[in-house]
Design a protein around this motif. Structure first.
Motif, PDB file in Angstrom:
ATOM      1  N   ALA A 101       8.183   4.852  -1.225  1.00 48.64           N
ATOM      2  CA  ALA A 101       6.834   5.351  -0.934  1.00 48.64           C
ATOM      3  C   ALA A 101       5.944   5.219  -2.165  1.00 48.64           C
ATOM      4  CB  ALA A 101       6.919   6.813  -0.505  1.00 48.64           C
ATOM      5  N   PHE A 102       4.705   4.841  -1.919  1.00 46.43           N
ATOM      6  CA  PHE A 102       3.751   4.672  -3.008  1.00 46.43           C
ATOM      7  C   PHE A 102       2.466   5.425  -2.691  1.00 46.43           C
ATOM      8  CE2 PHE A 102       6.510   1.065  -3.306  1.00 46.43           C
ATOM      9  CZ  PHE A 102       6.660   0.860  -4.671  1.00 46.43           C
ATOM     10  N   GLU A 103       1.824   5.825  -3.767  1.00 46.07           N
ATOM     11  CA  GLU A 103       0.516   6.437  -3.622  1.00 46.07           C
ATOM     12  C   GLU A 103      -0.433   5.646  -4.518  1.00 46.07           C
ATOM     13  OE1 GLU A 103      -0.144  10.964  -3.369  1.00 46.07           O
ATOM     14  OE2 GLU A 103      -0.567  10.398  -5.447  1.00 46.07           O
ATOM     15  N   ILE A 104      -1.574   5.245  -3.957  1.00 45.75           N
ATOM     16  CA  ILE A 104      -2.546   4.489  -4.754  1.00 45.75           C
ATOM     17  C   ILE A 104      -3.767   5.362  -4.955  1.00 45.75           C
ATOM     18  CG2 ILE A 104      -4.044   2.470  -4.775  1.00 45.75           C
ATOM     19  CD1 ILE A 104      -1.867   1.033  -3.221  1.00 45.75           C
ATOM     20  N   THR A 105      -4.088   5.607  -6.214  1.00 44.49           N
ATOM     21  CA  THR A 105      -5.258   6.442  -6.489  1.00 44.49           C
ATOM     22  C   THR A 105      -6.394   5.584  -7.029  1.00 44.49           C
ATOM     23  OG1 THR A 105      -4.382   6.934  -8.677  1.00 44.49           O
ATOM     24  CG2 THR A 105      -3.884   8.515  -6.937  1.00 44.49           C
ATOM     25  N   ASN A 106      -7.602   6.115  -6.922  1.00 47.57           N
ATOM     26  CA  ASN A 106      -8.827   5.455  -7.410  1.00 47.57           C
ATOM     27  C   ASN A 106      -9.027   4.028  -6.898  1.00 47.57           C
ATOM     28  OD1 ASN A 106      -9.908   7.593  -9.098  1.00 47.57           O
ATOM     29  ND2 ASN A 106      -8.085   7.255 -10.362  1.00 47.57           N
ATOM     30  N   PRO A 107      -8.925   3.810  -5.599  1.00 52.24           N
ATOM     31  CA  PRO A 107      -9.170   2.445  -5.099  1.00 52.24           C
ATOM     32  C   PRO A 107     -10.646   2.046  -5.251  1.00 52.24           C
ATOM     33  CG  PRO A 107      -8.919   3.961  -3.257  1.00 52.24           C
ATOM     34  CD  PRO A 107      -8.597   4.748  -4.497  1.00 52.24           C
ATOM     35  N   ARG A 108     -11.549   3.001  -5.196  1.00 46.59           N
ATOM     36  CA  ARG A 108     -12.977   2.781  -5.440  1.00 46.59           C
ATOM     37  C   ARG A 108     -13.538   1.553  -4.724  1.00 46.59           C
ATOM     38  NH1 ARG A 108     -14.823   4.940 -10.313  1.00 46.59           N
ATOM     39  NH2 ARG A 108     -15.774   2.966 -10.857  1.00 46.59           N
ATOM     40  N   GLY A 109     -13.124   1.386  -3.491  1.00 47.87           N
ATOM     41  CA  GLY A 109     -13.697   0.294  -2.701  1.00 47.87           C
ATOM     42  C   GLY A 109     -13.165  -1.082  -3.047  1.00 47.87           C
ATOM     43  N   SER A 110     -12.035  -1.155  -3.757  1.00 47.68           N
ATOM     44  CA  SER A 110     -11.472  -2.465  -4.149  1.00 47.68           C
ATOM     45  C   SER A 110     -11.058  -3.273  -2.921  1.00 47.68           C
ATOM     46  CB  SER A 110     -10.227  -2.270  -5.007  1.00 47.68           C
ATOM     47  OG  SER A 110     -10.552  -1.583  -6.172  1.00 47.68           O
ATOM     48  N   HIS A 111     -11.139  -4.593  -3.090  1.00 43.71           N
ATOM     49  CA  HIS A 111     -10.764  -5.501  -2.007  1.00 43.71           C
ATOM     50  C   HIS A 111      -9.266  -5.836  -2.061  1.00 43.71           C
ATOM     51  CE1 HIS A 111     -14.960  -5.810  -1.511  1.00 43.71           C
ATOM     52  NE2 HIS A 111     -15.191  -6.658  -2.505  1.00 43.71           N
ATOM     53  N   ALA A 112      -8.761  -6.266  -0.912  1.00 46.35           N
ATOM     54  CA  ALA A 112      -7.404  -6.838  -0.814  1.00 46.35           C
ATOM     55  C   ALA A 112      -6.326  -5.909  -1.373  1.00 46.35           C
ATOM     56  CB  ALA A 112      -7.356  -8.212  -1.492  1.00 46.35           C
ATOM     57  N   VAL A 113      -6.463  -4.610  -1.123  1.00 44.24           N
ATOM     58  CA  VAL A 113      -5.447  -3.660  -1.582  1.00 44.24           C
ATOM     59  C   VAL A 113      -4.308  -3.634  -0.565  1.00 44.24           C
ATOM     60  CG1 VAL A 113      -4.971  -1.245  -2.170  1.00 44.24           C
ATOM     61  CG2 VAL A 113      -7.209  -2.237  -2.697  1.00 44.24           C
ATOM     62  N   ALA A 114      -3.067  -3.667  -1.053  1.00 41.05           N
ATOM     63  CA  ALA A 114      -1.860  -3.572  -0.221  1.00 41.05           C
ATOM     64  C   ALA A 114      -1.830  -4.667   0.839  1.00 41.05           C
ATOM     65  CB  ALA A 114      -1.760  -2.189   0.439  1.00 41.05           C
ATOM     66  N   VAL A 115      -2.123  -5.903   0.423  1.00 37.24           N
ATOM     67  CA  VAL A 115      -2.091  -7.027   1.369  1.00 37.24           C
ATOM     68  C   VAL A 115      -0.746  -7.752   1.304  1.00 37.24           C
ATOM     69  CG1 VAL A 115      -4.578  -7.417   1.307  1.00 37.24           C
ATOM     70  CG2 VAL A 115      -3.109  -8.646  -0.307  1.00 37.24           C
ATOM     71  N   GLY A 116      -0.402  -8.388   2.404  1.00 39.82           N
ATOM     72  CA  GLY A 116       0.767  -9.257   2.447  1.00 39.82           C
ATOM     73  C   GLY A 116       2.086  -8.530   2.240  1.00 39.82           C
ATOM     74  N   LEU A 117       2.156  -7.254   2.625  1.00 40.40           N
ATOM     75  CA  LEU A 117       3.430  -6.534   2.503  1.00 40.40           C
ATOM     76  C   LEU A 117       4.351  -7.008   3.621  1.00 40.40           C
ATOM     77  CD1 LEU A 117       2.271  -2.932   1.542  1.00 40.40           C
ATOM     78  CD2 LEU A 117       2.492  -4.999   0.154  1.00 40.40           C
ATOM     79  N   ASP A 118       5.618  -7.222   3.248  1.00 46.90           N
ATOM     80  CA  ASP A 118       6.556  -7.822   4.189  1.00 46.90           C
ATOM     81  C   ASP A 118       7.843  -7.029   4.169  1.00 46.90           C
ATOM     82  OD1 ASP A 118       7.988  -9.457   5.825  1.00 46.90           O
ATOM     83  OD2 ASP A 118       7.965 -11.199   4.506  1.00 46.90           O
ATOM     84  N   GLY A 119       7.790  -5.792   4.674  1.00 50.42           N
ATOM     85  CA  GLY A 119       8.979  -4.969   4.696  1.00 50.42           C
ATOM     86  C   GLY A 119       8.601  -3.504   4.788  1.00 50.42           C
ATOM     87  N   PRO A 120       9.606  -2.670   4.981  1.00 47.28           N
ATOM     88  CA  PRO A 120       9.350  -1.262   5.232  1.00 47.28           C
ATOM     89  C   PRO A 120       9.062  -0.450   3.968  1.00 47.28           C
ATOM     90  CG  PRO A 120      11.694  -1.690   5.333  1.00 47.28           C
ATOM     91  CD  PRO A 120      11.043  -2.991   5.023  1.00 47.28           C
ATOM     92  N   VAL A 121       7.813  -0.342   3.594  1.00 50.76           N
ATOM     93  CA  VAL A 121       7.417   0.603   2.547  1.00 50.76           C
ATOM     94  C   VAL A 121       6.314   1.473   3.116  1.00 50.76           C
ATOM     95  CG1 VAL A 121       7.984  -0.726   0.485  1.00 50.76           C
ATOM     96  CG2 VAL A 121       5.771  -1.042   1.589  1.00 50.76           C
ATOM     97  N   SER A 122       6.077   2.574   2.456  1.00 50.13           N
ATOM     98  CA  SER A 122       5.028   3.476   2.901  1.00 50.13           C
ATOM     99  C   SER A 122       4.005   3.602   1.778  1.00 50.13           C
ATOM    100  CB  SER A 122       5.683   4.808   3.264  1.00 50.13           C
ATOM    101  OG  SER A 122       4.742   5.822   3.146  1.00 50.13           O
ATOM    102  N   VAL A 123       2.756   3.330   2.079  1.00 51.42           N
ATOM    103  CA  VAL A 123       1.708   3.337   1.059  1.00 51.42           C
ATOM    104  C   VAL A 123       0.607   4.297   1.498  1.00 51.42           C
ATOM    105  CG1 VAL A 123       0.054   1.929  -0.227  1.00 51.42           C
ATOM    106  CG2 VAL A 123       2.189   0.902   0.572  1.00 51.42           C
ATOM    107  N   THR A 124       0.246   5.203   0.630  1.00 53.92           N
ATOM    108  CA  THR A 124      -0.894   6.081   0.912  1.00 53.92           C
ATOM    109  C   THR A 124      -1.997   5.770  -0.091  1.00 53.92           C
ATOM    110  OG1 THR A 124       0.601   7.778   1.704  1.00 53.92           O
ATOM    111  CG2 THR A 124      -1.633   8.479   1.169  1.00 53.92           C
TER     112      THR A 124
END
Lengths: 227, 296, 441
Positions: free
Chosen positions: A29-52
């Motif tokens: 599991a991952f947590e991403i902070t401060n995305p601030r409108g960034s593009h292409a975040v968490a793209v092309g994931l190929d498998g079972p992970v959990s992203v918040t």
């Protein structure tokens, strides 16, 4: 739980970390902070992970997702979960235009509103929008289900193929070749299942179903005005 | 093809910070428009005065002695403030027309004229353009910024946005108009002339000419939906407010945010990331073929 | 009594038999004419240019002995893994669906043997072509049929298709006859329907959005693969400049003679600029941005011979792509099928109803019986031979002009036979040092 802070971690590093975790089938599991409108975040994931993702993202968040579960605690820019293959993408806020565009599978669960062209050219994805959707949604939609608890904008389902559209609220106008269709038991079943998966507080009986009149499937001069 | 930002303050306490907030928004939109950048800022209004913003590629020569020459020629007491390649000239409103003629005669490019509007635009990266003009330190009630990725017209100062075609009015655009040549010819027949080959200037001139004919800004913006062809998101500024309109297809991105303190516009949400109270703001996308307008 | 002399029956140039037949066809059916291939009208082309060759002022290289390199690397700007080709001729994007699986396999075989790349098309990547293509460019099209991240990652380059020379501003068209179960399955469409492809991408519009789309694709593919942007010959200066600004590694520029599987005849014949007219403006845009040879330019649309290749390179292209010519090398429009072409109301060399799926040569079809007529191994060898001939021809010309690499060919090696060609290619009219629009006269 690993936290990736985008105010200090470059996009490339964030995506490589997520992509490698996904590929290793780690279920981490991952947590991403401060995305601030960034593009292409968490793209092309190929498998079972959990992203918040804690905050709002820009274009193409969760693009081409496979198997991963991605939750955005904010709003997303254009093309969220574009061409998604499988897995689940949940957006707590609103989604901008082209949400779930060309998606092949998985569930895109939008808790707020989606703007124009939601589900454009969808090819098998299931999309549940708890709020409203904008104009030209499900344009040339081929396969899959689009469920809208609120209202739909202009030209819903224009040039529709075999995707199923379910709308609880009003539809401003239907696009060319899109018509209201009878809600049969199998459709109520599909809807019930999708509403349950999306945690939506609505009953299948409250929805109307829209689909293709299939009049534009083969050229006919009498329908030329609709092309 | 471009990035647009706009900020309209509802309360006066943020006024000194307007330039600072807009500068951050503008720089965030660099990827969308690395060729040139510009900003229209609506600052303090001096009663009975007008501001003329001019530009020169050779400011050292062009602006040296300009104040004295202007005052002598017009018999007035104009002030000239030089800001890099631009200069803002303040003088009594009745001298405005004569001053514009005089300045044009000197080969200076008129960026904009108005009681509160100043326009600064140049070729280069948004951060460099902002730094050259000291945009961060500018205060005001509202402002509009633009970063440009030139499509068909030249990358020049005059091709940069905002375009101003009437007093205190300016326009920025993201998209590409497909009937601007025809519209330019139509406007020319009415005596409305544009200075560049840019499609956006035609949009600006169209709106100004409609207003000059008696339309309200709202009506003029409505008119763009029928009379202009192509893809556009327009943001337009006036002395008291700003308006937004998108074409009926509405493919070019546009997002707005509103709090008790401000209304903000941007091509992408990224530009809002640093605005105060953005987490709790109402954020939405303007509908196609719908005019939005805020006024003080 | 003498017969009164009469004027011979005279047919109208404006209303020719061919024009009249189209009016009758339109009146009978109510639908525009749809066909495959590229523009058939005569437009100024490479035929109108000649090489000067070396004699006294310049020295030629000895054929076959003194080296003349033909290799080209595409994608040197951002991609970690640029594509290295042995020859400056690639195979253009043609879809599975438009073409049979055998034809796609043959293209892969031929291109691989010749040391070059082939390209997918609207309809996804097939095992036939991936398996047989050492270097495969994966097209990213508005329809996104069959688009998926696995194929994206196993591609060697990604070509974002913005436009096509046959129809700049238009989408695709594949009529029901060819939407078989396999084609329909790959495209997520019902079997047997007319399939229309969108003219704009579903999730971006314009170069400012495209830049972000490219970022996404690079993030998904680890910044390894070259990103090509394919544009139709519409406004080549601006479109090339904007492709570069959007972040392209390679610009693919397709002139109006470029083919298509199927679109409106009116589009093919009346929209777009001749290939010859597109190259110089595109090169100028690259030069103005300081990107000539940094962002590679691939030119397509009516390339038929090594002379055409050499001329395109001399005008500033880094490589060319062939589509129609490759199909002919495989066996398209072969006179051995003349009786069958006649039965279809056509003739050898004119057969263009590629969308109908009844191609006697078994190339533009999904009919299992017709498909069998094309042996992918033999057809692949023919393509290899043809590519080798073109390369040898191009080398021959380059040597004759004194160059040790085909990329050293330059506009100054050329002259033009017509005013039109001189103006479009910006090379002097033969015997003069002038071309229309040249400053200083």
């Amino acid at each position: 739980m690993t936290t990736l802070d985008m105010s200090t971690t470059p996009l490339r590093e964030v995506n490589v970390t997520l992509q490698e975790a996904a590929k290793s089938q780690s279920n981490s599991a991952f947590e991403i902070t401060n995305p601030r409108g960034s593009h292409a975040v968490a793209v092309g994931l190929d498998g079972p992970v959990s992203v918040t993702i804690k905050g709002s993202t820009g274009y193409y968040c969760a693009g081409m997702n496979k198997s991963a579960t991605i939750r955005v605690e904010g709003s997303t820019g254009p093309g969220v979960a574009e061409n998604m293959m499988s897995g689940e993408v949940v957006i707590e806020g609103d989604a901008s235009q082209y949400a779930g565009a060309t998606g092949h599978g998985g569930l895109l669960n939008i808790k707020g509103n989606a703007s124009s062209r939601c589900g454009i050219s969808m090819k098998g994805i299931d999309i549940v929008v708890h709020g409203n959707i904008g104009h030209m949604s499900a344009f040339m939609a081929q396969k899959g289900n689009l469920v809208v608890l609120g209202d739909a904008g202009d030209a819903l389902g224009d040039s529709l193929y075999e995707a199923r559209l379910f709308v609880r609220g009003s539809v401003k106008s239907l696009g060319a070749d899109c018509i209201e269709k009878e809600m049969r038991p199998e459709h109520l079943e599909i809807l019930k299942d999708l509403l349950a998966k999306a945690g939506a507080d609505a009953k299948p009986e409250e929805f109307k179903r829209y689909g293709s009149a299939r009049k534009l499937y083969n050229f006919n001069i009498d329908h030329a005005d609709e092309y | 093809m471009c990035g647009i930002v706009g900020l309209f303050l509802k309360k006066d306490d943020l006024r000194p910070k307007l330039g600072d907030m807009l500068t951050d928004m503008l720089i965030t939109m660099t990827d969308r428009g690395p060729d040139s950048a510009g900003i229209a800022i609506y600052g303090d209004e001096a009663a009975g005065s007008t501001k003329i913003t001019v530009q020169s590629d050779t400011p050292d020569i062009a602006f040296a002695g300009l104040q004295a020459a202007l005052n002598e020629a017009l018999g007035t007491t104009a002030s000239v403030k030089t800001v890099d390649t631009h200069a803002v000239i303040v003088l009594p409103v009745e001298k405005q027309d004569a001053a514009v003629s005089f300045l044009e005669g000197k080969g200076l490019r008129i960026m904009g004229v108005g009681s509160s509007m100043e326009i600064y635009k140049e070729v280069g990266l948004p951060k460099d353009v902002a730094a050259r003009f000291g945009l961060r330190d500018m205060g005001g009630s509202h402002g509009i910024g633009h970063t440009r990725m030139a499509t068909e017209s030249a990358v020049t100062t005059m091709g940069a946005h905002p375009f101003s075609t009437a007093d205190d009015q300016c326009l920025v655009h993201n998209g590409s108009l497909s009937n601007h040549n025809q519209m330019r010819r139509k406007l020319a027949k009415k005596g409305v002339f544009t200075k560049s080959e840019n499609d956006t200037e035609v949009g600006a001139a169209y709106i100004s000419s409609r207003i000059a004919e008696g339309a309200s800004l709202g009506q003029a913006l409505e008119g763009t939906i029928d009379d202009l062809d192509g893809f556009f998101t327009f943001v337009t500024g006036t002395k008291n407010g700003f308006g937004v309109v998108r074409d009926p297809i509405a493919c070019k991105p546009a997002v707005m945010a509103e709090t008790e303190d401000y209304v903000a516009f941007a091509s992408e949400y990224r530009a809002f990331a640093d605005l105060p109270g953005i987490e709790a703001a109402k954020v939405w996308e303007p509908e196609p073929a719908t005019v939005y307008f805020w006024e003080r | 009594m003498d017969k009164t002399p009469q004027t011979d029956p005279r047919q109208s140039w404006t209303f020719s038999n061919s024009v009249n037949s189209e009016i009758r066809r339109a009146a009978a059916t109510g639908i525009y004419d749809i066909r495959g291939g590229g523009a058939k009208r005569r437009v100024p082309h490479f035929d109108d240019l000649l090489f000067l060759g070396a004699s006294m002022s310049r020295y030629p290289l000895e054929g076959y002995r003194e080296k003349c390199d033909t290799s080209v690397t595409l994608g040197t700007r951002f991609a970690k893994k640029p594509i290295e080709l042995k020859i400056p001729i690639t195979i253009a994007g043609m879809s599975f669906g438009a073409l049979s699986g055998h034809a796609k396999e043959a293209l892969g075989r031929g291109a691989t043997m010749a040391g070059t790349s082939t390209t997918t098309g609207d309809g996804g990547m097939t095992e036939e072509e991936r398996g047989h293509s050492e270097k495969l460019v994966y097209q990213y099209l508005p329809s996104r049929y069959g688009m998926n991240p696995d194929d994206l990652r196993r591609a060697d380059a990604i070509e974002i298709v913005v436009g096509q020379g046959a129809k700049p501003g238009g989408g695709g068209m594949l009529l029901g006859q060819k939407i078989t179960e396999r084609v329909a399955g790959m495209r997520d469409l019902p079997v047997g329907i007319d399939q229309r492809s969108a003219c704009r991408h579903p999730d971006w519009t314009g170069p400012d959005d495209l830049e972000i789309k490219i970022l996404e694709i690079r993030e998904i593919t680890g910044w390894e693969k070259p990103i090509y942007i394919k544009i139709g010959g519409a406004r080549p200066y601006y479109d090339t400049a904007l492709a570069v600004k959007a972040g392209a590694d390679v610009v693919v520029l397709d002139g109006m003679q470029g083919g298509t599987a199927a679109t409106q005849d009116v589009f093919i014949e009346h929209v777009g600029q001749p290939t010859l007219a597109c190259i110089r403006p595109a090169v100028q845009a690259l030069q103005d941005l300081g990107m000539h040879r940094e962002v590679q330019l691939v030119v397509s649309g009516g390339i038929r011979s090594g002379a055409d290749v050499a001329k395109a390179l001399a005008l500033g292209a880094d490589a060319v792509a062939i589509g129609t010519a490759a199909l002919i090398a495989l066996g398209d429009n072969d006179p051995k099928w003349e009786a069958e072409y006649q039965a279809l109301g056509s003739t050898t060399g004119a057969y263009d109803d590629w969308h109908e799926g009844r191609d006697p040569a078994g190339i533009t079809t999904q009919d299992p019986e017709l498909m069998k007529r094309l042996d992918p191994t033999a057809a692949g060898r023919r393509l290899r031979n043809y590519l080798n001939v073109m390369t040898l021809e191009c080398q021959t010309i380059a040597r004759a002009c004194g160059h040790n690499h085909v990329h050293n060919l330059e506009p100054e090696d050329l002259c033009a036979l017509t005013m039109e060609a001189a103006a479009m290619a910006q090379v002097p009219l033969a015997g003069t040092n002038w071309y229309p629009g040249k400053p200083g006269f």
